[in-house]
Design an enzyme around this catalytic site. Structure first.
Site, mmCIF file in Angstrom:
data_model
loop_
_atom_site.group_PDB
_atom_site.id
_atom_site.type_symbol
_atom_site.label_atom_id
_atom_site.label_comp_id
_atom_site.label_asym_id
_atom_site.label_seq_id
_atom_site.Cartn_x
_atom_site.Cartn_y
_atom_site.Cartn_z
ATOM 1 N N PHE A 15 138.206 -0.449 -21.395
ATOM 2 C CA PHE A 15 138.874 0.499 -20.502
ATOM 3 C C PHE A 15 140.258 0.772 -21.090
ATOM 4 C CE2 PHE A 15 139.133 -3.819 -18.903
ATOM 5 C CZ PHE A 15 140.497 -4.031 -18.869
ATOM 6 N N SER A 227 146.645 -4.220 -12.107
ATOM 7 C CA SER A 227 145.490 -4.756 -12.820
ATOM 8 C C SER A 227 144.447 -3.651 -12.951
ATOM 9 C CB SER A 227 144.910 -5.950 -12.071
ATOM 10 O OG SER A 227 143.945 -5.509 -11.155
ATOM 11 N N LYS A 228 143.451 -3.920 -13.778
ATOM 12 C CA LYS A 228 142.477 -2.839 -14.026
ATOM 13 C C LYS A 228 141.710 -2.470 -12.750
ATOM 14 C CE LYS A 228 138.695 -5.783 -15.385
ATOM 15 N NZ LYS A 228 137.641 -6.149 -16.266
ATOM 16 N N ARG A 229 141.728 -3.344 -11.758
ATOM 17 C CA ARG A 229 141.003 -3.044 -10.520
ATOM 18 C C ARG A 229 141.804 -2.184 -9.550
ATOM 19 N NH1 ARG A 229 139.717 -7.849 -12.213
ATOM 20 N NH2 ARG A 229 141.676 -8.634 -11.368
#
Ligand code: GLU
Length: 457
Positions: A15, A227-229
């Site tokens: 990602f 964060s990536k979330r």
């Protein structure tokens, strides 16, 4: 061309995180500002995570944001290869230099870098044993963002693992030397690595580059970095959600950097012109999705109509509202009257969908608000029955017609507006009513009003 050489050195992870993108962007801006070279180096030594797909996501994200690199994958250059996985022999050569200088030793199969300084042993409470420590001279970093940072390493550290793989600190520094990197602009999370890196630079007889550690990006609320979330963390999601790349890039520029006059929406050439280290803030930057959406909306409003049409048409085709036989002039007219009200391209099917289908939904809330003020059907019937009297169906003529109608019937002009808008579009908002009716055209308006009466009576 200036002598500045900067690099973005991502490890592909599958990602493209907003933090990485911002690091890439700041390097790119600095290169473009100084007329230097922007290198893209892929730090792909972690074999598990480095798939072809991960790389593609990264390259696509860079291209989408318009961050072109002067040396790197697909472009090449004099300092390649630009994938760490292809630079094994270079690492061996550099390892040899350290070995020859007596700066390495082997223990348990791993190769350690030997610090210079007086050695002593100290009891380690955590490991519950004596460990060897070194009084090494402090490394002083004159960081362009953080200012003077001083730190002394105390322990020798591994540069090659026992499985033969080189460690991040080693390859990172070797490549910065071998690629002639003059400025290292990276996230603040690497600041704590910098004294190790300076040790290595000096052990190779190289002067460390100029460092600029840029602030972290915090999530939109609460503590902790993005964060990536977290919503809005991935560049690929912006593309998916039809954000304008220029708007995302503009917003990213403001995450940790600001021009002195706090201007926000700027052409990229202006940003390049004004970008420098002294505009980078020390404090962490907080992600603000509202600001991102606002900038995106501003960019949409500034698009030339043809560009807007080019971007919107696939979105409407995908949602089944348009096809290849759709009337191009009508489509352009719709965009012309609606552009001012657009905020995000991915919401357009619901915002302007009614222009393209007779099967538009009637919004419940608007409906109850309209019906609260008395049965609107009479007003629609009045409007409809006198509509034929308008020869030309233009904003001006429709306006005059509303005036007449209200003079005759005792309603105010503006008591007709929401009702007619709701009847022809099913909504309570959108473009200005008169131009919208003009674009819909007399026939369409007429048939919609007739259907509306049937639907709600
Ligand atoms: N591969 C490292 C990272 O992605 C690069 C660090 C650096 O820029 O020196 O964090």
């Amino acid at each position: 061309m200036s002598s500045v050489r900067v690099r973005f050195a991502p490890s592909p992870t599958g990602f493209f995180h907003i933090g990485s993108a911002r690091t890439a962007l700041f390097n790119w801006l600095y290169a473009r500002h100084t007329g230097g070279v922007f290198v893209l180096r892929i730090e792909d030594t972690d074999k598990e995570r480095n798939t072809e797909e991960s790389l593609q996501i990264l390259l696509d994200g860079m291209k989408w944001l318009g961050l072109d690199w002067d040396e790197g994958p697909d472009v090449n250059g004099d300092y390649g290869p630009y994938f760490q996985s292809q630079r094994t022999s270079i690492y061996q050569e550099y390892l040899k230099k350290l070995q020859d200088a007596g700066r390495t030793y082997e223990r348990d199969g791993a190769i350690f870098f030997r610090l210079e300084g007086e050695r002593y042993s100290e009891f380690d409470d955590y490991k519950k044993c004596e460990i060897e420590k070194v009084r090494a001279a402090p490394q002083v970093i004159d960081d362009k963002v953080r200012g003077r940072v001083e730190r002394a390493e105390e322990k020798d550290f591994v540069i090659f693992r026992s499985n033969g793989e080189p460690v991040f600190h080693f390859v990172n520094v070797v490549d910065d030397i071998a690629m002639g990197i003059t400025h290292v602009i990276r996230g603040e999370d690497h600041l704590s690595n910098t004294s190790k890196h300076c040790e290595l630079f000096r052990a190779f007889g190289a002067e460390p580059p100029v460092f600029a550690h840029i602030p972290l990006i915090l999530k939109s609320s609460g503590p902790g970095k993005m964060s990536k979330r977290d919503e809005g963390a991935l560049i690929e999601d912006y593309e998916q959600n039809c954000y304008l790349p220029g708007a995302v890039r503009n917003y990213l520029c403001l995450l940790g950097w600001s021009p002195k006059d706090d201007q926000e929406i700027m052409a990229i050439d202006e940003i390049i012109d004004r970008f420098d280290f002294d505009g980078i803030n020390q404090g962490n930057a907080r992600f603000d999705e509202k600001k991102m959406a606002h900038i995106n909306a501003e960019y949409i409003r500034q698009l030339p109509l043809e560009t807007l049409a080019w971007m919107v048409s696939p979105i409407l085709v995908k949602s089944g509202l348009m096809d290849t036989s759709s009337d191009e002039d009508y489509f352009q007219d719709v965009l012309r009257v609606s552009q001012e009200k657009m905020t995000a391209l991915n919401t357009l099917p619901s915002l302007i969908g009614y222009f393209f289908t007779e099967d538009y939904p009637l919004d419940d809330k608007t409906r109850s608000r309209i019906f609260k003020k008395g049965d609107p059907v009479d007003r629609v019937i009045e409007f409809l029955s006198t509509m034929d009297g308008v020869d030309e169906f233009t904003s001006e003529s429709i306006d005059a017609f509303f005036e007449d109608l209200s003079a005759r019937n005792g309603f105010k002009k503006f008591e007709y507006f929401p009702v007619i808008r709701f009847a022809v579009s099913g909504t309570g908002g959108g473009p200005e009513l008169l131009p919208m009716l003009e674009v819909l055209g007399k026939d369409r308006v007429k048939s919609r009003l007739e259907c509306f009466i049937k639907k709600v009576s």
